[in-house]
Design an enzyme around this catalytic site. Sequence first.
Site, PDB file in Angstrom:
ATOM      1  N   ASP A 255      10.186  -7.867   1.049  1.00  7.63           N
ATOM      2  CA  ASP A 255      10.450  -7.654   2.469  1.00  7.63           C
ATOM      3  C   ASP A 255      11.935  -7.309   2.610  1.00  7.63           C
ATOM      4  O   ASP A 255      12.770  -7.880   1.910  1.00  7.63           O
ATOM      5  CB  ASP A 255      10.102  -8.893   3.300  1.00  7.63           C
ATOM      6  N   THR A 256      12.214  -6.364   3.496  1.00  9.20           N
ATOM      7  CA  THR A 256      13.587  -5.870   3.662  1.00  9.20           C
ATOM      8  C   THR A 256      13.997  -5.909   5.125  1.00  9.20           C
ATOM      9  O   THR A 256      13.168  -5.691   6.004  1.00  9.20           O
ATOM     10  CB  THR A 256      13.675  -4.405   3.157  1.00  9.20           C
TER      11      THR A 256
ATOM     12  N   LYS B 242      20.532   6.801  -4.239  1.00  6.67           N
ATOM     13  CA  LYS B 242      20.285   5.640  -3.369  1.00  6.67           C
ATOM     14  C   LYS B 242      19.713   4.474  -4.178  1.00  6.67           C
ATOM     15  O   LYS B 242      20.138   3.332  -4.013  1.00  6.67           O
ATOM     16  CB  LYS B 242      19.340   6.032  -2.223  1.00  6.67           C
TER      17      LYS B 242
ATOM     18  N   ASN C 251       0.843  -1.196   0.000  1.00  4.31           N
ATOM     19  CA  ASN C 251       0.000   0.000   0.000  1.00  4.31           C
ATOM     20  C   ASN C 251       0.871   1.235   0.000  1.00  4.31           C
ATOM     21  O   ASN C 251       0.385   2.352   0.128  1.00  4.31           O
ATOM     22  CB  ASN C 251      -0.924   0.006   1.228  1.00  4.31           C
TER      23      ASN C 251
ATOM     24  N   HIS D  49      19.820  -2.021  -1.801  1.00  3.05           N
ATOM     25  CA  HIS D  49      19.233  -3.357  -1.764  1.00  3.05           C
ATOM     26  C   HIS D  49      17.935  -3.422  -2.560  1.00  3.05           C
ATOM     27  O   HIS D  49      17.760  -4.241  -3.425  1.00  3.05           O
ATOM     28  CB  HIS D  49      18.979  -3.703  -0.290  1.00  3.05           C
ATOM     29  N   ARG D  50      16.994  -2.484  -2.280  1.00  2.00           N
ATOM     30  CA  ARG D  50      15.699  -2.534  -2.950  1.00  2.00           C
ATOM     31  C   ARG D  50      15.860  -2.243  -4.443  1.00  2.00           C
ATOM     32  O   ARG D  50      15.288  -2.911  -5.289  1.00  2.00           O
ATOM     33  CB  ARG D  50      14.724  -1.538  -2.310  1.00  2.00           C
TER      34      ARG D  50
ATOM     35  N   PHE E  33      14.495   7.387   5.130  1.00  4.63           N
ATOM     36  CA  PHE E  33      13.587   6.873   6.164  1.00  4.63           C
ATOM     37  C   PHE E  33      14.291   5.739   6.906  1.00  4.63           C
ATOM     38  O   PHE E  33      15.428   5.374   6.572  1.00  4.63           O
ATOM     39  CB  PHE E  33      12.277   6.376   5.517  1.00  4.63           C
ATOM     40  N   GLY E  34      13.601   5.179   7.885  1.00  3.13           N
ATOM     41  CA  GLY E  34      14.121   4.017   8.609  1.00  3.13           C
ATOM     42  C   GLY E  34      15.504   4.257   9.182  1.00  3.13           C
ATOM     43  O   GLY E  34      15.759   5.269   9.842  1.00  3.13           O
ATOM     44  N   TYR E  35      16.435   3.352   8.890  1.00  4.69           N
ATOM     45  CA  TYR E  35      17.790   3.415   9.445  1.00  4.69           C
ATOM     46  C   TYR E  35      18.746   4.242   8.574  1.00  4.69           C
ATOM     47  O   TYR E  35      19.955   4.231   8.818  1.00  4.69           O
ATOM     48  CB  TYR E  35      18.356   1.992   9.586  1.00  4.69           C
TER      49      TYR E  35
HETATM   50  P1  IMP Z   1      10.041  -3.037   4.442  1.00  5.46           P
HETATM   51  O1  IMP Z   1      10.039  -4.531   4.324  1.00  5.46           O
HETATM   52  O2  IMP Z   1      10.440  -2.349   3.162  1.00  5.46           O
HETATM   53  O3  IMP Z   1       8.769  -2.498   5.026  1.00  5.46           O
HETATM   54  O4  IMP Z   1      11.212  -2.665   5.476  1.00  5.46           O
HETATM   55  C1  IMP Z   1      11.177  -3.089   6.844  1.00  5.46           C
HETATM   56  C2  IMP Z   1      11.956  -2.104   7.702  1.00  5.46           C
HETATM   57  O5  IMP Z   1      13.341  -2.102   7.323  1.00  5.46           O
HETATM   58  C3  IMP Z   1      11.506  -0.641   7.559  1.00  5.46           C
HETATM   59  O6  IMP Z   1      10.466  -0.350   8.464  1.00  5.46           O
HETATM   60  C4  IMP Z   1      12.770   0.117   7.902  1.00  5.46           C
HETATM   61  O7  IMP Z   1      12.939   0.222   9.294  1.00  5.46           O
HETATM   62  C5  IMP Z   1      13.876  -0.795   7.378  1.00  5.46           C
HETATM   63  N1  IMP Z   1      14.267  -0.404   6.007  1.00  5.46           N
HETATM   64  C6  IMP Z   1      13.910  -1.013   4.846  1.00  5.46           C
HETATM   65  N2  IMP Z   1      14.469  -0.421   3.798  1.00  5.46           N
HETATM   66  C7  IMP Z   1      15.215   0.591   4.285  1.00  5.46           C
HETATM   67  C8  IMP Z   1      16.039   1.575   3.668  1.00  5.46           C
HETATM   68  O8  IMP Z   1      16.202   1.657   2.444  1.00  5.46           O
HETATM   69  N3  IMP Z   1      16.633   2.446   4.513  1.00  5.46           N
HETATM   70  C9  IMP Z   1      16.485   2.407   5.863  1.00  5.46           C
HETATM   71  N4  IMP Z   1      15.710   1.523   6.486  1.00  5.46           N
HETATM   72  C10 IMP Z   1      15.081   0.611   5.700  1.00  5.46           C
END
Ligand code: IMP
Length: 197
Positions: free
Chosen positions: A71-72, A174, A11, A179-180, A151-153
């Site tokens: 998933d990341t 980026k 979403n 990774h993504r 965002f995130g880390y």
């Molecule tokens: P998701 O599977 O993409 O929702 O990622 C799970 C969690 O990993 C996110 O809530 C972030 O905390 C962290 N994360 C994923 N991708 C990134 C990124 O590119 N940068 C920083 N944190 C990330």
Amino acid sequence: MTQKTLVFATNNINKLKEVQQMLPSSFKLLSLEDINCFNEIKETSTTLEGNAKLKANYITNKFGVNCFADDTGLEVDFLNGKPGVFSARYADETNNSEKNMQKLLANLKGITNRNAQFRTSICLNLEGNQYLFEGICKGEILTQKQGEKGFGYDPIFKPNGYNKSFAEITAEEKNTISHRGLAIKKLVDFLTEYYLK
Ligand code: IMP
């Protein structure tokens, strides 16, 4: 070529747009909202691959559509791969990036081995077959936050070969090393070739 539709089990409209831009215009991506799926798909697996599969399978089984899910996780060497699949919920269930970063910085206080990697797993269900794609970005965890973007880390992750954190580089930059971005590129290359055959 006729237009192909594919559901991205997300979403997150920004993620959807990012992938749509990388695909030829003959592909139309649909979000969960587009297919009227408002159910929460619980990420109950202990692996990234497991969660990606679980989400893609839920949608394919319930709606009978081609679909992919991702998933990341951030995998830190000194912590034996943690927080990994629990990256979003590392500090607690609130999915708060600030708390997650503070917990990670505290757990690595005084530790010299700060090697880590972001890893993205993508599961694609396409015409009865299942395919997995992976993207890895290696780097290290800084001792304090640097930068405001992302965002995130992002503020505490420095990719190898850079002297800036993910939060100090542009989204475009980026995407080329992340990774993504790498996992999505593999997916896009596969889809493009698959339908050209
Ligand atoms: P998701 O599977 O993409 O929702 O990622 C799970 C969690 O990993 C996110 O809530 C972030 O905390 C962290 N994360 C994923 N991708 C990134 C990124 O590119 N940068 C920083 N944190 C990330």
